[in-house]
Design a protein around this motif. Structure first.
Motif, PDB file in Angstrom:
ATOM      1  N   PRO A 341     -27.611   0.859  18.046  1.00 52.54           N
ATOM      2  CA  PRO A 341     -27.791   1.547  17.149  1.00 52.54           C
ATOM      3  C   PRO A 341     -29.081   1.968  17.859  1.00 52.54           C
ATOM      4  N   GLU A 342     -30.104   1.897  18.259  1.00 51.19           N
ATOM      5  CA  GLU A 342     -31.180   2.294  18.993  1.00 51.19           C
ATOM      6  C   GLU A 342     -30.913   3.926  19.202  1.00 51.19           C
ATOM      7  N   ILE A 343     -30.319   4.236  20.256  1.00 45.57           N
ATOM      8  CA  ILE A 343     -29.981   5.562  20.788  1.00 45.57           C
ATOM      9  C   ILE A 343     -29.524   6.058  19.812  1.00 45.57           C
ATOM     10  N   VAL A 344     -28.512   5.787  18.709  1.00 46.45           N
ATOM     11  CA  VAL A 344     -28.508   6.718  17.787  1.00 46.45           C
ATOM     12  C   VAL A 344     -29.598   6.827  16.856  1.00 46.45           C
ATOM     13  N   ASN A 345     -30.563   5.977  16.139  1.00 43.48           N
ATOM     14  CA  ASN A 345     -31.179   6.095  15.254  1.00 43.48           C
ATOM     15  C   ASN A 345     -32.322   6.814  15.942  1.00 43.48           C
ATOM     16  N   SER A 346     -32.220   7.159  16.933  1.00 41.64           N
ATOM     17  CA  SER A 346     -33.672   7.863  17.549  1.00 41.64           C
ATOM     18  C   SER A 346     -33.291   9.987  17.586  1.00 41.64           C
ATOM     19  N   CYS A 347     -32.236   9.295  17.310  1.00 38.46           N
ATOM     20  CA  CYS A 347     -31.467  11.241  17.247  1.00 38.46           C
ATOM     21  C   CYS A 347     -31.336  11.663  15.869  1.00 38.46           C
ATOM     22  N   ASP A 348     -32.076  13.222  16.248  1.00 41.13           N
ATOM     23  CA  ASP A 348     -31.846  14.121  14.271  1.00 41.13           C
ATOM     24  C   ASP A 348     -30.431  14.318  14.244  1.00 41.13           C
ATOM     25  N   VAL A 349     -29.506  15.347  15.476  1.00 38.85           N
ATOM     26  CA  VAL A 349     -28.006  15.753  15.633  1.00 38.85           C
ATOM     27  C   VAL A 349     -27.233  14.649  16.360  1.00 38.85           C
ATOM     28  N   MET A 350     -25.968  14.784  15.820  1.00 40.19           N
ATOM     29  CA  MET A 350     -25.162  14.236  16.984  1.00 40.19           C
ATOM     30  C   MET A 350     -23.732  14.933  16.794  1.00 40.19           C
ATOM     31  N   MET A 351     -23.594  14.707  17.767  1.00 38.94           N
ATOM     32  CA  MET A 351     -21.711  15.295  17.995  1.00 38.94           C
ATOM     33  C   MET A 351     -20.994  14.574  19.047  1.00 38.94           C
ATOM     34  N   GLY A 352     -19.873  14.951  18.808  1.00 37.67           N
ATOM     35  CA  GLY A 352     -18.752  14.518  19.911  1.00 37.67           C
ATOM     36  C   GLY A 352     -17.323  14.625  19.166  1.00 37.67           C
ATOM     37  N   VAL A 353     -16.508  14.418  19.845  1.00 33.60           N
ATOM     38  CA  VAL A 353     -15.214  14.893  19.695  1.00 33.60           C
ATOM     39  C   VAL A 353     -14.851  14.014  18.603  1.00 33.60           C
ATOM     40  N   HIS A 354     -13.402  14.285  17.667  1.00 38.21           N
ATOM     41  CA  HIS A 354     -12.767  13.350  17.160  1.00 38.21           C
ATOM     42  C   HIS A 354     -12.518  12.185  17.900  1.00 38.21           C
ATOM     43  N   GLY A 355     -13.131  10.976  16.977  1.00 37.54           N
ATOM     44  CA  GLY A 355     -13.273   9.586  17.215  1.00 37.54           C
ATOM     45  C   GLY A 355     -14.176   8.955  17.001  1.00 37.54           C
ATOM     46  N   ALA A 356     -12.959   6.966  17.016  1.00 33.55           N
ATOM     47  CA  ALA A 356     -14.266   6.059  17.046  1.00 33.55           C
ATOM     48  C   ALA A 356     -15.898   6.062  17.213  1.00 33.55           C
ATOM     49  N   GLY A 357     -16.200   7.140  18.196  1.00 31.79           N
ATOM     50  CA  GLY A 357     -17.334   6.898  19.085  1.00 31.79           C
ATOM     51  C   GLY A 357     -18.460   7.267  17.431  1.00 31.79           C
ATOM     52  N   LEU A 358     -18.156   8.098  16.527  1.00 34.19           N
ATOM     53  CA  LEU A 358     -18.580   8.803  15.944  1.00 34.19           C
ATOM     54  C   LEU A 358     -18.806   8.295  14.485  1.00 34.19           C
ATOM     55  N   THR A 359     -18.050   6.645  14.326  1.00 37.22           N
ATOM     56  CA  THR A 359     -18.681   5.582  13.247  1.00 37.22           C
ATOM     57  C   THR A 359     -19.673   5.275  13.246  1.00 37.22           C
ATOM     58  N   ASN A 360     -20.502   5.608  14.527  1.00 37.03           N
ATOM     59  CA  ASN A 360     -21.764   5.186  15.165  1.00 37.03           C
ATOM     60  C   ASN A 360     -23.115   6.003  13.844  1.00 37.03           C
ATOM     61  N   MET A 361     -22.252   6.984  13.288  1.00 39.39           N
ATOM     62  CA  MET A 361     -23.483   8.216  12.450  1.00 39.39           C
ATOM     63  C   MET A 361     -23.752   7.056  11.890  1.00 39.39           C
ATOM     64  N   VAL A 362     -23.506   5.708  11.481  1.00 40.26           N
ATOM     65  CA  VAL A 362     -24.546   4.527  10.460  1.00 40.26           C
ATOM     66  C   VAL A 362     -25.427   5.020  10.174  1.00 40.26           C
ATOM     67  N   PHE A 363     -25.874   4.927  11.641  1.00 39.74           N
ATOM     68  CA  PHE A 363     -27.387   4.111  12.217  1.00 39.74           C
ATOM     69  C   PHE A 363     -28.233   5.829  12.238  1.00 39.74           C
ATOM     70  N   LEU A 364     -27.989   6.650  12.047  1.00 40.99           N
ATOM     71  CA  LEU A 364     -28.455   7.836  12.115  1.00 40.99           C
ATOM     72  C   LEU A 364     -29.868   8.103  11.119  1.00 40.99           C
ATOM     73  N   PRO A 365     -30.383   8.725  11.362  1.00 40.99           N
ATOM     74  CA  PRO A 365     -31.747   8.573   9.853  1.00 40.99           C
ATOM     75  C   PRO A 365     -31.595   9.584   8.595  1.00 40.99           C
TER      76      PRO A 365
END
Length: 464
Positions: A341-365
């Protein structure tokens, strides 16, 4: 005697006048008493009708004809709430949900919720549900333990006596099904759990069935911020009978990764604010670039993967992004919820191939950007439902990038005119396992950095 006195004192016509006057006086007295007492009188008892709208789905319709129009809605709503328990909604396409108020007793050994008789409980209805919010998906739902809700009128055994008394409501839900997948952990359990229990303010106890210890440990921060009490592993409660003033069986579910604010006092904005609080995340808003500013670097998170759907030219992507002015962070975003959560929240843009890892977008600012890379395989619908639409409801700006054949590792196995490329639907014929084995498990991505550069430039524009 009184008739004799009247006949001597008054003529026949006078007697009639006196009788009429007495009647009028009585009417005036009755009217005065009614007027004085009217504010203290309630409406006449309401007429209650039981309607059946489908198998197992019971609803009460109450009509109070004694109330004036301006009071009718209030009266109906109060009576509806009072007489609704226990209520089970088994008609919702996403999940079954029961809410029972009164003397409610939970027996884990038989997976049964007993309801002791009360004036609010009428009829001989009973329900059996699986408390997991992916109704209709037999693969997910069939292993989930069935729970029975039995009023004493239909129970074929004496109602067991309480051994454990609880003063707060209890909620029964499963951590089985697809809970091991991060996407399903959130859309099937965590968001529905928030939706169902947040209004209790922590004064609620969780009774977990099909308990997955690793899942409980992984999301302990969330669970502890929704409930102030220790989790009860209800499947292993033995012969203990847990008694509650209210029990909810199952969780409410709206859409994938979504809370519909028209159906709830909460929204995805509330859920994301809750997550920031639960994980002590510091960044509430994404960077706001001014004009052509390059002094402050927006942070770009590249979600990397070890096995399938991984970026095979990660170093090349990183160099190109840094040349555009990004500070690049690459991470697999594993199950370590003290770090992810801390890693994702520290970022402004998040990119990835379609998959469960993108669920962590919930922690984006707030106002961050999500870029979803779509592999070969006609992922458009999955991409939209799982991440595209939910991102917009989370106040996250959304971009997608569909790769071409030459950017897929499948080009090493199949010619450009092969059905795998030309018509993926004809290839897998809606067979999920065939689709998964070819397009999810066997495919990696080598981005054309010159072509993908335009997408990262669009993301910078969205941060302005």
């Amino acid at each position: 005697m009184y008739d004799t006195i009247l006949s001597r004192s008054f003529s026949r016509s006078d007697q009639k006048k006196l009788g009429y006057g007495a009647i009028i006086c009585c009417l005036i007295i009755v009217f005065s008493i009614f007027t004085a007492l009217k504010p203290h009188l309630g409406p006449l008892p309401a007429l209650t009708l039981r309607l059946k709208t489908g198998d197992g789905h019971k609803m009460l319709l109450i009509e109070d004809k004694s109330a004036p129009p301006e009071q009718e809605v209030v009266t109906v709503q109060k009576n509806f709430t009072r007489r609704m328990e226990p209520f089970c909604n088994v008609m919702d396409p996403k999940s079954d949900y029961c809410s029972i108020t009164g003397d409610v007793r939970v027996q884990g050994s038989s997976s049964t919720v007993f309801v002791v008789p009360s004036e609010m409980l009428t009829g001989n209805d009973s329900w059996t549900i699986r408390p997991y919010a992916r109704k209709g998906d037999e693969t997910a739902i069939s292993p989930i333990k069935k729970w029975s809700i039995l009023p004493s009128a239909v129970a074929r055994q004496p109602i067991p006596s309480c051994t454990e008394h609880h003063s707060v409501p209890g909620v029964i839900f499963s951590t089985g099904g697809y809970a091991g997948n991060n996407f399903h952990a959130f859309t099937d359990i965590i968001i529905p759990l928030f939706l169902t229990t947040r209004h209790f303010g922590g004064e609620v106890k969780f009774l977990v069935t099909d308990r997955n210890p690793r899942w409980v440990q992984k999301f302990r921060a969330i669970l502890e911020n929704l409930s102030k009490y220790e989790i009860i592993n209800i499947d292993y409660a033995g012969e203990y009978i847990h008694c509650f003033p209210r029990v909810i069986v199952g969780l409410k579910h709206h859409k994938e990764m979504t809370i519909d604010p028209s159906r709830s006092p909460y929204s995805m904005a509330d859920f994301r604010a809750f997550l920031r609080s639960a994980y002590s995340l510091k960044k509430e808003n994404a960077i706001k670039l001014q004009g052509g500013e390059l002094k402050r670097q927006p942070r770009l998170l590249i979600v990397s993967r070890k096995w399938s759907r991984s970026f095979t030219n990660l170093a090349e992507i990183t160099t190109m992004a840094e040349n555009l002015g990004y500070e690049v962070v690459a991470s697999e975003l594993d199950s370590n919820m003290s770090r992810t959560p801390e890693i994702v929240n520290s970022c402004d843009v998040m990119m990835g191939v379609h998959g469960a890892g993108l669920t962590n977008m919930v922690f984006l600012p707030e106002n961050a950007v999500l870029i979803q890379v779509l592999p070969i395989g006609k992922f458009e619908w999955h991409a939209k439902v799982c991440f595209g639409d939910p991102a917009k409801r989370m106040n996250i700006k959304y971009l997608d990038y569909s790769i071409r054949e030459k950017e897929s590792s499948l080009i090493q196995e199949f010619a450009l005119d092969h059905v795998v490329f030309k018509d993926p639907i004809a290839f897998h014929k809606n067979n999920w396992y065939l689709f998964k084995s070819m397009y999810l498990d066997k495919q990696n991505v080598k981005l054309d950095v010159n072509r993908f550069r335009q997408t990262l430039e669009k993301a910078l524009e969205l941060l302005r």
